[in-house]
Design a protein around this motif. Sequence first.
Motif, PDB file in Angstrom:
ATOM      1  N   GLU A 130      48.024  41.938  29.479  1.00  0.00           N
ATOM      2  CA  GLU A 130      49.285  41.275  30.047  1.00  0.00           C
ATOM      3  C   GLU A 130      50.030  42.149  31.140  1.00  0.00           C
ATOM      4  N   LEU A 131      50.301  43.490  30.595  1.00  0.00           N
ATOM      5  CA  LEU A 131      50.968  44.277  31.471  1.00  0.00           C
ATOM      6  C   LEU A 131      50.146  45.055  32.795  1.00  0.00           C
ATOM      7  N   ARG A 132      48.772  44.747  32.761  1.00  0.00           N
ATOM      8  CA  ARG A 132      47.998  45.336  33.847  1.00  0.00           C
ATOM      9  C   ARG A 132      48.457  44.439  35.184  1.00  0.00           C
ATOM     10  N   GLY A 133      48.752  45.367  36.126  1.00  0.00           N
ATOM     11  CA  GLY A 133      49.240  44.801  37.387  1.00  0.00           C
ATOM     12  C   GLY A 133      50.501  44.552  37.511  1.00  0.00           C
ATOM     13  N   HIS A 134      51.389  44.839  36.356  1.00  0.00           N
ATOM     14  CA  HIS A 134      52.895  44.789  36.615  1.00  0.00           C
ATOM     15  C   HIS A 134      53.534  46.059  36.482  1.00  0.00           C
ATOM     16  N   GLY A 135      53.071  47.126  36.722  1.00  0.00           N
ATOM     17  CA  GLY A 135      53.727  48.341  36.817  1.00  0.00           C
ATOM     18  C   GLY A 135      54.926  48.447  37.742  1.00  0.00           C
ATOM     19  N   HIS A 136      54.831  48.009  38.903  1.00  0.00           N
ATOM     20  CA  HIS A 136      55.815  47.811  39.685  1.00  0.00           C
ATOM     21  C   HIS A 136      57.039  47.112  39.397  1.00  0.00           C
ATOM     22  N   ASN A 137      56.830  46.006  38.555  1.00  0.00           N
ATOM     23  CA  ASN A 137      57.838  45.398  38.053  1.00  0.00           C
ATOM     24  C   ASN A 137      58.518  45.876  36.946  1.00  0.00           C
ATOM     25  N   HIS A 141      56.977  34.333  38.989  1.00  0.00           N
ATOM     26  CA  HIS A 141      56.018  33.672  38.996  1.00  0.00           C
ATOM     27  C   HIS A 141      54.832  33.996  38.044  1.00  0.00           C
ATOM     28  N   ALA A 142      55.003  35.014  37.190  1.00  0.00           N
ATOM     29  CA  ALA A 142      53.895  35.198  36.250  1.00  0.00           C
ATOM     30  C   ALA A 142      53.833  34.274  35.176  1.00  0.00           C
ATOM     31  N   LYS A 143      52.698  34.560  34.352  1.00  0.00           N
ATOM     32  CA  LYS A 143      52.416  33.616  33.194  1.00  0.00           C
ATOM     33  C   LYS A 143      53.386  33.979  32.138  1.00  0.00           C
ATOM     34  N   PHE A 144      53.706  33.108  31.308  1.00  0.00           N
ATOM     35  CA  PHE A 144      54.564  33.638  30.039  1.00  0.00           C
ATOM     36  C   PHE A 144      54.169  34.573  29.332  1.00  0.00           C
ATOM     37  N   ALA A 145      52.898  34.622  28.871  1.00  0.00           N
ATOM     38  CA  ALA A 145      52.564  35.949  28.139  1.00  0.00           C
ATOM     39  C   ALA A 145      52.746  37.256  28.939  1.00  0.00           C
ATOM     40  N   GLU A 146      52.805  37.287  30.286  1.00  0.00           N
ATOM     41  CA  GLU A 146      53.106  38.326  31.135  1.00  0.00           C
ATOM     42  C   GLU A 146      54.329  38.802  31.265  1.00  0.00           C
ATOM     43  N   TYR A 147      55.368  37.647  31.389  1.00  0.00           N
ATOM     44  CA  TYR A 147      56.596  38.123  31.359  1.00  0.00           C
ATOM     45  C   TYR A 147      57.124  38.399  30.043  1.00  0.00           C
ATOM     46  N   ASN A 148      56.509  37.888  29.023  1.00  0.00           N
ATOM     47  CA  ASN A 148      56.890  38.293  27.558  1.00  0.00           C
ATOM     48  C   ASN A 148      56.694  39.500  27.100  1.00  0.00           C
ATOM     49  N   ALA A 149      55.558  39.991  27.560  1.00  0.00           N
ATOM     50  CA  ALA A 149      55.006  41.541  27.418  1.00  0.00           C
ATOM     51  C   ALA A 149      55.983  42.394  28.099  1.00  0.00           C
ATOM     52  N   MET A 150      56.643  42.022  29.564  1.00  0.00           N
ATOM     53  CA  MET A 150      57.525  42.784  29.937  1.00  0.00           C
ATOM     54  C   MET A 150      58.954  42.949  29.237  1.00  0.00           C
ATOM     55  N   LYS A 151      59.246  41.734  28.873  1.00  0.00           N
ATOM     56  CA  LYS A 151      60.471  41.780  28.130  1.00  0.00           C
ATOM     57  C   LYS A 151      60.256  42.424  26.901  1.00  0.00           C
ATOM     58  N   ASN A 152      59.082  42.621  26.102  1.00  0.00           N
ATOM     59  CA  ASN A 152      58.893  43.452  25.097  1.00  0.00           C
ATOM     60  C   ASN A 152      59.401  44.970  25.138  1.00  0.00           C
ATOM     61  N   VAL A 153      58.503  45.261  26.333  1.00  0.00           N
ATOM     62  CA  VAL A 153      58.488  46.805  26.636  1.00  0.00           C
ATOM     63  C   VAL A 153      59.888  47.245  27.097  1.00  0.00           C
ATOM     64  N   SER A 154      60.629  46.508  27.914  1.00  0.00           N
ATOM     65  CA  SER A 154      61.914  46.573  28.544  1.00  0.00           C
ATOM     66  C   SER A 154      63.029  46.811  27.534  1.00  0.00           C
ATOM     67  N   LEU A 155      62.758  45.845  26.581  1.00  0.00           N
ATOM     68  CA  LEU A 155      63.752  45.890  25.468  1.00  0.00           C
ATOM     69  C   LEU A 155      63.628  47.076  24.559  1.00  0.00           C
ATOM     70  N   GLY A 156      62.480  47.347  24.254  1.00  0.00           N
ATOM     71  CA  GLY A 156      61.969  48.555  23.758  1.00  0.00           C
ATOM     72  C   GLY A 156      62.610  49.878  24.143  1.00  0.00           C
ATOM     73  N   ALA A 157      62.332  50.032  25.457  1.00  0.00           N
ATOM     74  CA  ALA A 157      63.138  51.068  25.936  1.00  0.00           C
ATOM     75  C   ALA A 157      64.783  51.269  25.697  1.00  0.00           C
ATOM     76  N   SER A 158      65.268  49.664  26.050  1.00  0.00           N
ATOM     77  CA  SER A 158      66.754  49.593  25.733  1.00  0.00           C
ATOM     78  C   SER A 158      67.414  49.942  24.461  1.00  0.00           C
ATOM     79  N   ASN A 159      66.557  49.417  23.298  1.00  0.00           N
ATOM     80  CA  ASN A 159      66.789  50.042  22.114  1.00  0.00           C
ATOM     81  C   ASN A 159      66.983  51.416  21.766  1.00  0.00           C
TER      82      ASN A 159
END
Length: 265
Positions: A66-73, A181-199
């Motif tokens: 899901e994270l593939r291609g979303h590095g810039h985001n 405009h990403a799929k739910f599974a893709e932005y859910n994955a971005m949410k998990n990574v970003s909140l992990g960094a936040s924590n």
Amino acid sequence: MLYHYLFILFPVGVLAGIISSSVGLASLVSYPALLALGIPPVYANVTNTAALIFTGVGSGIASKRELRGHGHNLIKLLPLTIIGSICGSILLLIAPATTFEHVVPFFIFGAALLILRPKQTSKDKSRQQSAISDENKEGMFRLKAAEVAYSIAILVVGAYTGYFGAAGGVIMLAIFAATSHAKFAEYNAMKNVSLGASNLVATLLYAIRSHIYWLAVAPLAAGLFIGGYIGPYIVRLIPSKVMKIVIAIGAMGLATSLFIQTYFG
């Protein structure tokens, strides 16, 4: 006490990790468990934050597809959540949850409604693009304003995660649902990574300025890692509409519970 923590917090962590990485409501399970073990509220909050790092690690490993291609985001997203988390963590250490608690239920309830908002269709996107080309200056201004609003919203979620955290994942999912405009599974994955960094950033501050119950962190973190790894596979199997309804119902339930505790507890 160690065995007490192990046999209670490890299975709680697995469940919370699955919930966190799929619907963003880990604190609905893990935070009350820490309170039930006799850890004071503020220390339970910071201990929970420290353990939640491992949900981000587990879900990040499982979400490579899901994270593939979303590095810039993620490059745009991570600095905002980290800066926000630093601000929120400092605020918690200076002024533990008081008046802010009165706003949180409405914050979460609003996120629940936002996540049910219909996704933009390709027709809507083409209309926006034609509007920008027809009214170039005004269209560009709106686009910039939307980007600024998005950045501020993510910054606030980062601060909220560092400060209080309950349903922070739901709030971030709601922002993505409204803007991405990403799929739910893709932005859910971005949410998990970003909140992990936040924590992670919040935990570094808490380790210096507060007290973390590390004996409680260890079994809870192990469970959260396993649950966090499982969650993305569940998201792949369940339709996004169903996931959004489940998230909204859970968030509304949490908002109602917090509202009752704050105003009538």
